[in-house]
Design a protein around this motif. Structure first.
Motif, mmCIF file in Angstrom:
data_model
loop_
_atom_site.group_PDB
_atom_site.id
_atom_site.type_symbol
_atom_site.label_atom_id
_atom_site.label_comp_id
_atom_site.label_asym_id
_atom_site.label_seq_id
_atom_site.Cartn_x
_atom_site.Cartn_y
_atom_site.Cartn_z
ATOM 1 N N ASP A 139 -12.981 3.118 4.138
ATOM 2 C CA ASP A 139 -14.293 3.690 4.116
ATOM 3 C C ASP A 139 -14.781 2.554 3.166
ATOM 4 O OD1 ASP A 139 -14.145 5.684 5.761
ATOM 5 O OD2 ASP A 139 -13.744 7.059 4.170
ATOM 6 N N GLU A 140 -16.098 2.398 2.777
ATOM 7 C CA GLU A 140 -16.470 1.626 1.808
ATOM 8 C C GLU A 140 -16.363 1.833 0.540
ATOM 9 O OE1 GLU A 140 -21.181 2.725 1.459
ATOM 10 O OE2 GLU A 140 -20.607 1.325 2.973
ATOM 11 N N ASP A 141 -16.000 3.067 0.129
ATOM 12 C CA ASP A 141 -15.813 3.353 -1.153
ATOM 13 C C ASP A 141 -14.345 3.567 -1.545
ATOM 14 O OD1 ASP A 141 -15.594 5.797 0.340
ATOM 15 O OD2 ASP A 141 -16.750 7.067 -1.294
ATOM 16 N N GLU A 142 -13.428 3.147 -0.462
ATOM 17 C CA GLU A 142 -12.175 3.221 -0.638
ATOM 18 C C GLU A 142 -11.358 1.975 -0.945
ATOM 19 O OE1 GLU A 142 -9.399 6.383 1.901
ATOM 20 O OE2 GLU A 142 -10.547 5.172 2.938
ATOM 21 N N PHE A 143 -10.438 1.880 -1.822
ATOM 22 C CA PHE A 143 -9.638 0.789 -2.196
ATOM 23 C C PHE A 143 -8.181 1.188 -2.321
ATOM 24 C CE2 PHE A 143 -13.957 0.264 -3.481
ATOM 25 C CZ PHE A 143 -14.228 -0.787 -3.064
ATOM 26 N N VAL A 144 -7.296 0.622 -1.622
ATOM 27 C CA VAL A 144 -5.720 1.026 -1.614
ATOM 28 C C VAL A 144 -4.792 -0.131 -1.541
ATOM 29 C CG1 VAL A 144 -6.156 3.269 -0.333
ATOM 30 C CG2 VAL A 144 -5.480 1.324 0.739
ATOM 31 N N ASN A 145 -3.847 -0.288 -2.232
ATOM 32 C CA ASN A 145 -2.602 -1.008 -1.966
ATOM 33 C C ASN A 145 -1.540 -0.344 -1.084
ATOM 34 O OD1 ASN A 145 -3.785 -2.905 -3.712
ATOM 35 N ND2 ASN A 145 -3.156 -2.243 -5.709
ATOM 36 N N VAL A 146 -1.237 -0.948 -0.275
ATOM 37 C CA VAL A 146 -0.119 -0.501 0.834
ATOM 38 C C VAL A 146 1.266 -0.805 0.335
ATOM 39 C CG1 VAL A 146 0.782 -0.268 2.932
ATOM 40 C CG2 VAL A 146 -1.859 -0.226 2.467
ATOM 41 N N GLU A 147 2.199 -0.056 0.163
ATOM 42 C CA GLU A 147 3.543 -0.442 -0.028
ATOM 43 C C GLU A 147 4.581 0.332 0.812
ATOM 44 O OE1 GLU A 147 5.109 0.735 -4.213
ATOM 45 O OE2 GLU A 147 2.920 1.053 -4.449
ATOM 46 N N GLU A 148 5.859 -0.194 1.016
ATOM 47 C CA GLU A 148 6.878 0.593 1.675
ATOM 48 C C GLU A 148 7.852 0.741 0.546
ATOM 49 O OE1 GLU A 148 7.566 -1.781 5.097
ATOM 50 O OE2 GLU A 148 5.558 -1.500 5.693
ATOM 51 N N ILE A 149 8.434 2.031 0.565
ATOM 52 C CA ILE A 149 9.340 2.194 -0.476
ATOM 53 C C ILE A 149 10.513 3.121 0.311
ATOM 54 C CG2 ILE A 149 7.770 1.927 -2.400
ATOM 55 C CD1 ILE A 149 7.737 4.891 -2.664
ATOM 56 N N THR A 150 11.748 2.972 -0.415
ATOM 57 C CA THR A 150 12.710 3.754 -0.152
ATOM 58 C C THR A 150 12.705 5.049 -0.518
ATOM 59 O OG1 THR A 150 14.246 3.415 -2.012
ATOM 60 C CG2 THR A 150 14.284 1.698 0.172
ATOM 61 N N LEU A 151 13.430 5.967 0.003
ATOM 62 C CA LEU A 151 13.452 7.419 -0.563
ATOM 63 C C LEU A 151 13.938 7.518 -2.134
ATOM 64 C CD1 LEU A 151 13.479 10.533 -0.194
ATOM 65 C CD2 LEU A 151 15.630 10.273 0.859
ATOM 66 N N ASP A 152 15.024 6.577 -2.311
ATOM 67 C CA ASP A 152 15.324 6.429 -3.861
ATOM 68 C C ASP A 152 14.323 5.946 -4.603
ATOM 69 O OD1 ASP A 152 17.837 7.500 -3.084
ATOM 70 O OD2 ASP A 152 18.922 5.457 -3.094
ATOM 71 N N GLU A 153 13.592 5.011 -4.311
ATOM 72 C CA GLU A 153 12.243 4.641 -4.901
ATOM 73 C C GLU A 153 11.274 5.597 -4.999
ATOM 74 O OE1 GLU A 153 12.177 -0.390 -4.187
ATOM 75 O OE2 GLU A 153 11.779 1.044 -2.625
ATOM 76 N N ALA A 154 11.347 6.446 -3.973
ATOM 77 C CA ALA A 154 10.104 7.536 -4.064
ATOM 78 C C ALA A 154 10.491 8.593 -5.147
ATOM 79 C CB ALA A 154 10.217 8.198 -2.584
ATOM 80 N N ILE A 155 11.844 8.969 -5.200
ATOM 81 C CA ILE A 155 12.431 9.827 -6.174
ATOM 82 C C ILE A 155 12.097 9.296 -7.570
ATOM 83 C CG2 ILE A 155 14.492 10.976 -6.867
ATOM 84 C CD1 ILE A 155 15.322 10.927 -4.049
ATOM 85 N N LYS A 156 12.563 8.061 -7.810
ATOM 86 C CA LYS A 156 12.189 7.426 -8.976
ATOM 87 C C LYS A 156 10.756 7.629 -9.378
ATOM 88 C CE LYS A 156 12.765 3.035 -11.324
ATOM 89 N NZ LYS A 156 12.057 1.863 -11.208
ATOM 90 N N TYR A 157 9.891 7.304 -8.478
ATOM 91 C CA TYR A 157 8.203 7.541 -8.752
ATOM 92 C C TYR A 157 7.824 8.762 -8.988
ATOM 93 C CZ TYR A 157 7.028 2.771 -6.673
ATOM 94 O OH TYR A 157 6.754 1.315 -6.292
ATOM 95 N N ILE A 158 8.398 9.705 -8.384
ATOM 96 C CA ILE A 158 8.310 11.212 -9.033
ATOM 97 C C ILE A 158 8.648 11.241 -10.482
ATOM 98 C CG2 ILE A 158 8.866 13.485 -8.652
ATOM 99 C CD1 ILE A 158 9.103 13.123 -5.696
ATOM 100 N N LYS A 159 9.910 11.044 -10.747
ATOM 101 C CA LYS A 159 10.339 10.865 -12.185
ATOM 102 C C LYS A 159 9.099 10.191 -13.261
ATOM 103 C CE LYS A 159 15.030 11.854 -11.003
ATOM 104 N NZ LYS A 159 16.446 11.295 -10.610
#
Length: 184
Positions: A139-159
């Motif tokens: 959408d014209e008002d939407e800006f994102v960076n896409v990344e692919e992460i492992t489950l371990d990285e996702a757990i770290k991101y939560i912490k």
């Protein structure tokens, strides 16, 4: 058993925006007394736990004005009027990440904040991902960076509170449970 139903006596829409509307309701409580409720009406949304063939989770980082910061989330988006959740999930996956999927399965649907809102999120698991050459645009008002992460990285991101929303935390915990149960 106690009757828990609140009967709506009067409802007034006091705000109508692009995404939500706010209603002020007078209700009769189970004990016969009256009270007021502020209810946010929302069209519903989808969220997509997109998993690559090498078991990475496709995430988007975006600025969230309500938080005044960026967070990392699974792709998600609002349902259009009368739109089927699975079609919306495919559309949002492509718009936000550039991926299309071979399989899409509804994992669960849940209410985000039932104390004051009727928003329901339909969480899908997408597999068999392929990057599209001419993917639908954001959408014209939407800006994102896409990344692919492992489950371990996702757990770290939560912490680290990089992942800080319920739908994404739920999706990560689902993957943790699947791994713990040996369901890879």
């Amino acid at each position: 058993m106690t009757n828990l139903i609140e009967k709506t006596i009067h409802s007034e829409e006091i705000f109508s925006g692009k995404i939500i509307s706010l209603h002020l309701q007078d209700v009769e409580l189970p004990n016969g007394k009256q009270s007021k409720r502020e209810i946010i009406k929302h069209p519903g949304a989808v969220a997509i736990l997109a998993i690559t063939d090498d078991k990475k989770i496709v995430m988007v980082e975006q600025f969230r004005k309500a938080l005044e910061r960026t967070i990392v989330e699974i792709p998600a988006g609002k349902l259009e009027k009368d739109e089927e959740p699975a079609l919306c999930a495919r559309r949002e996956l492509e718009e936000e990440t550039g991926y299309e999927c071979e399989s899409l399965e509804l994992l669960v649907s849940f209410y985000t904040s039932p104390g004051f809102a009727d928003e329901i999120v339909h969480l899908f698991v997408a597999k068999g991902l392929t990057k599209k050459e001419n993917a639908a645009a954001l959408d014209e008002d939407e800006f994102v960076n896409v990344e692919e992460i492992t489950l371990d990285e996702a757990i770290k991101y939560i912490k680290e509170q990089k992942i800080y929303d319920a739908k994404t935390s739920y999706a990560v915990q689902y993957l943790q449970l699947q791994e713990a149960l040996g369901n890879k």
